[in-house]
Design a protein around this motif. Structure first.
Motif, mmCIF file in Angstrom:
data_model
loop_
_atom_site.group_PDB
_atom_site.id
_atom_site.type_symbol
_atom_site.label_atom_id
_atom_site.label_comp_id
_atom_site.label_asym_id
_atom_site.label_seq_id
_atom_site.Cartn_x
_atom_site.Cartn_y
_atom_site.Cartn_z
ATOM 1 N N LEU A 107 -12.964 -3.164 10.516
ATOM 2 C CA LEU A 107 -13.876 -3.856 11.885
ATOM 3 C C LEU A 107 -14.536 -5.072 11.303
ATOM 4 C CD1 LEU A 107 -15.472 -0.590 12.925
ATOM 5 C CD2 LEU A 107 -13.399 -1.859 13.884
ATOM 6 N N ALA A 108 -14.102 -5.682 10.187
ATOM 7 C CA ALA A 108 -14.484 -6.724 9.809
ATOM 8 C C ALA A 108 -13.224 -7.726 9.413
ATOM 9 C CB ALA A 108 -15.323 -6.940 8.400
ATOM 10 N N ALA A 109 -13.465 -9.232 9.292
ATOM 11 C CA ALA A 109 -12.168 -10.051 9.288
ATOM 12 C C ALA A 109 -11.487 -9.824 8.099
ATOM 13 C CB ALA A 109 -12.700 -11.461 9.260
ATOM 14 N N GLN A 110 -12.216 -9.386 7.013
ATOM 15 C CA GLN A 110 -11.816 -8.766 5.617
ATOM 16 C C GLN A 110 -12.542 -7.608 5.192
ATOM 17 O OE1 GLN A 110 -9.102 -10.177 3.682
ATOM 18 N NE2 GLN A 110 -8.505 -11.510 5.480
ATOM 19 N N CYS A 111 -11.641 -6.804 4.779
ATOM 20 C CA CYS A 111 -12.471 -5.544 4.018
ATOM 21 C C CYS A 111 -11.794 -5.786 2.768
ATOM 22 C CB CYS A 111 -12.144 -4.307 4.669
ATOM 23 S SG CYS A 111 -13.101 -4.128 6.417
ATOM 24 N N ARG A 112 -12.436 -6.029 1.642
ATOM 25 C CA ARG A 112 -12.089 -6.077 0.209
ATOM 26 C C ARG A 112 -12.524 -4.933 -0.494
ATOM 27 N NH1 ARG A 112 -10.804 -11.728 0.672
ATOM 28 N NH2 ARG A 112 -12.373 -12.892 1.994
ATOM 29 N N GLY A 113 -11.643 -4.856 -1.404
ATOM 30 C CA GLY A 113 -11.439 -3.878 -2.824
ATOM 31 C C GLY A 113 -11.484 -2.692 -2.104
ATOM 32 N N VAL A 114 -10.656 -2.395 -1.144
ATOM 33 C CA VAL A 114 -10.290 -0.897 -0.434
ATOM 34 C C VAL A 114 -9.513 -0.042 -1.648
ATOM 35 C CG1 VAL A 114 -9.514 0.501 1.391
ATOM 36 C CG2 VAL A 114 -10.949 -1.732 1.917
ATOM 37 N N SER A 115 -10.069 1.061 -1.969
ATOM 38 C CA SER A 115 -9.349 2.051 -2.900
ATOM 39 C C SER A 115 -9.141 3.277 -1.842
ATOM 40 C CB SER A 115 -9.705 2.290 -4.190
ATOM 41 O OG SER A 115 -9.568 0.855 -4.726
ATOM 42 N N LEU A 116 -8.018 4.039 -2.074
ATOM 43 C CA LEU A 116 -7.791 5.287 -1.262
ATOM 44 C C LEU A 116 -6.851 6.204 -2.243
ATOM 45 C CD1 LEU A 116 -8.229 6.847 1.264
ATOM 46 C CD2 LEU A 116 -6.098 5.535 2.221
ATOM 47 N N GLN A 117 -7.371 7.251 -2.493
ATOM 48 C CA GLN A 117 -6.540 8.233 -3.367
ATOM 49 C C GLN A 117 -6.523 9.638 -2.716
ATOM 50 O OE1 GLN A 117 -5.082 7.113 -6.127
ATOM 51 N NE2 GLN A 117 -6.069 5.286 -5.530
ATOM 52 N N GLY A 118 -5.449 10.500 -3.164
ATOM 53 C CA GLY A 118 -5.366 11.677 -2.247
ATOM 54 C C GLY A 118 -4.478 11.672 -1.136
ATOM 55 N N VAL A 119 -3.918 10.622 -0.989
ATOM 56 C CA VAL A 119 -3.110 10.388 0.191
ATOM 57 C C VAL A 119 -1.454 10.103 -0.116
ATOM 58 C CG1 VAL A 119 -4.960 9.708 1.634
ATOM 59 C CG2 VAL A 119 -3.625 8.014 0.518
ATOM 60 N N ARG A 120 -0.959 10.023 0.901
ATOM 61 C CA ARG A 120 0.803 9.721 0.556
ATOM 62 C C ARG A 120 0.963 8.202 0.163
ATOM 63 N NH1 ARG A 120 5.652 10.595 5.059
ATOM 64 N NH2 ARG A 120 7.455 9.759 3.636
ATOM 65 N N TRP A 121 0.091 7.352 0.869
ATOM 66 C CA TRP A 121 0.117 5.931 0.435
ATOM 67 C C TRP A 121 -1.246 5.350 -0.048
ATOM 68 C CZ3 TRP A 121 2.145 7.548 5.474
ATOM 69 C CH2 TRP A 121 3.552 7.574 5.457
ATOM 70 N N PRO A 122 -1.469 5.643 -1.335
ATOM 71 C CA PRO A 122 -2.652 5.354 -1.954
ATOM 72 C C PRO A 122 -2.913 3.706 -2.077
ATOM 73 C CG PRO A 122 -1.324 5.940 -3.731
ATOM 74 C CD PRO A 122 -0.722 6.315 -2.435
ATOM 75 N N LEU A 123 -4.036 3.349 -1.949
ATOM 76 C CA LEU A 123 -4.346 1.859 -2.317
ATOM 77 C C LEU A 123 -5.525 1.697 -3.650
ATOM 78 C CD1 LEU A 123 -5.642 1.075 1.446
ATOM 79 C CD2 LEU A 123 -3.443 0.466 0.322
ATOM 80 N N ASP A 124 -5.066 0.663 -4.168
ATOM 81 C CA ASP A 124 -5.999 0.257 -5.054
ATOM 82 C C ASP A 124 -6.573 -1.262 -5.171
ATOM 83 O OD1 ASP A 124 -7.132 0.412 -7.805
ATOM 84 O OD2 ASP A 124 -5.414 -0.190 -8.863
ATOM 85 N N ALA A 125 -7.883 -1.169 -4.683
ATOM 86 C CA ALA A 125 -8.382 -2.367 -4.503
ATOM 87 C C ALA A 125 -7.740 -3.290 -3.751
ATOM 88 C CB ALA A 125 -8.801 -3.237 -5.993
ATOM 89 N N ALA A 126 -7.415 -2.955 -2.474
ATOM 90 C CA ALA A 126 -6.348 -3.789 -1.533
ATOM 91 C C ALA A 126 -7.565 -4.403 -0.714
ATOM 92 C CB ALA A 126 -5.844 -2.889 -0.717
ATOM 93 N N ASP A 127 -7.178 -5.701 -0.183
ATOM 94 C CA ASP A 127 -7.874 -6.372 1.004
ATOM 95 C C ASP A 127 -7.163 -6.277 2.036
ATOM 96 O OD1 ASP A 127 -9.547 -7.153 -1.066
ATOM 97 O OD2 ASP A 127 -8.329 -9.300 -1.135
ATOM 98 N N LEU A 128 -7.962 -5.724 3.264
ATOM 99 C CA LEU A 128 -7.442 -5.238 4.425
ATOM 100 C C LEU A 128 -8.045 -6.325 5.244
ATOM 101 C CD1 LEU A 128 -8.133 -1.305 4.256
ATOM 102 C CD2 LEU A 128 -6.251 -2.711 3.913
ATOM 103 N N GLN A 129 -7.063 -6.562 6.507
ATOM 104 C CA GLN A 129 -7.426 -7.504 7.446
ATOM 105 C C GLN A 129 -7.679 -6.995 8.900
ATOM 106 O OE1 GLN A 129 -4.129 -10.218 7.346
ATOM 107 N NE2 GLN A 129 -5.172 -11.724 5.792
#
Length: 163
Positions: A107-129
């Protein structure tokens, strides 16, 4: 904007009722958030803010996001959907069932450093737009799920497993 039978039931249950003119510059939800702020609440659970008119649903989510960004813990419940906001820096952990769906909506122009574990498609410090679908409809593996964000605002939605 409450049906008279529901209003009566709330009054009988001892609820505090505050009335406002229908001709006003603020939504009922904004008035509710301001009430919560004045009373010093740290968390607000929203029920019944989705389902109905799209313009109201979107505004309700954006109003909730505004108050979450200001430091209020905001959770949303609607039918089988549950959600909450994360304003970075923040972290959250919860347990979930295998196959349960999880969406992270920037919900922001950039979401920085997003990490997600325990899911089929994990993320490690990703930047989301904002407006990108990368984190839509992920699947929980079952067990612990952890989410963290260093900067930005996310709406985290949990839904039951797809049928």
């Amino acid at each position: 904007s409450l049906p008279s039978q529901e209003l009566q039931r709330c009054q009988q249950g001892g609820a505090e009722i505050t009335r406002f003119s229908t001709d006003k510059d603020y939504s009922d939800l904004e008035l509710g958030f301001e009430y919560a702020r004045r009373r010093g609440f740290a968390e607000v659970l929203l029920v019944g803010v989705l389902g109905g008119r799209l313009d109201h649903e979107l505004l309700n989510l954006f109003v909730a996001a505004r108050y979450a960004r200001e430091g209020l813990a905001v959770r949303v419940l609607a039918d089988e959907l549950g959600g909450f906001f994360m304003c970075g820096p923040a972290a959250s952990q919860f347990a979930g069932e295998a196959g349960e769906r999880l969406s992270l909506i920037p919900l922001a122009a950039q979401c920085r450093g997003v990490s997600l574990q325990g899911v089929r498609w994990p993320l490690d410090a990703a930047d989301l737009q904002f407006g990108r679908a990368l984190t839509l409809s992920n699947e929980l593996c079952g067990g612990a799920v952890s989410i963290s964000i260093t900067e930005g605002l996310l709406l985290v939605l949990r839904l039951p497993a797809a049928a």
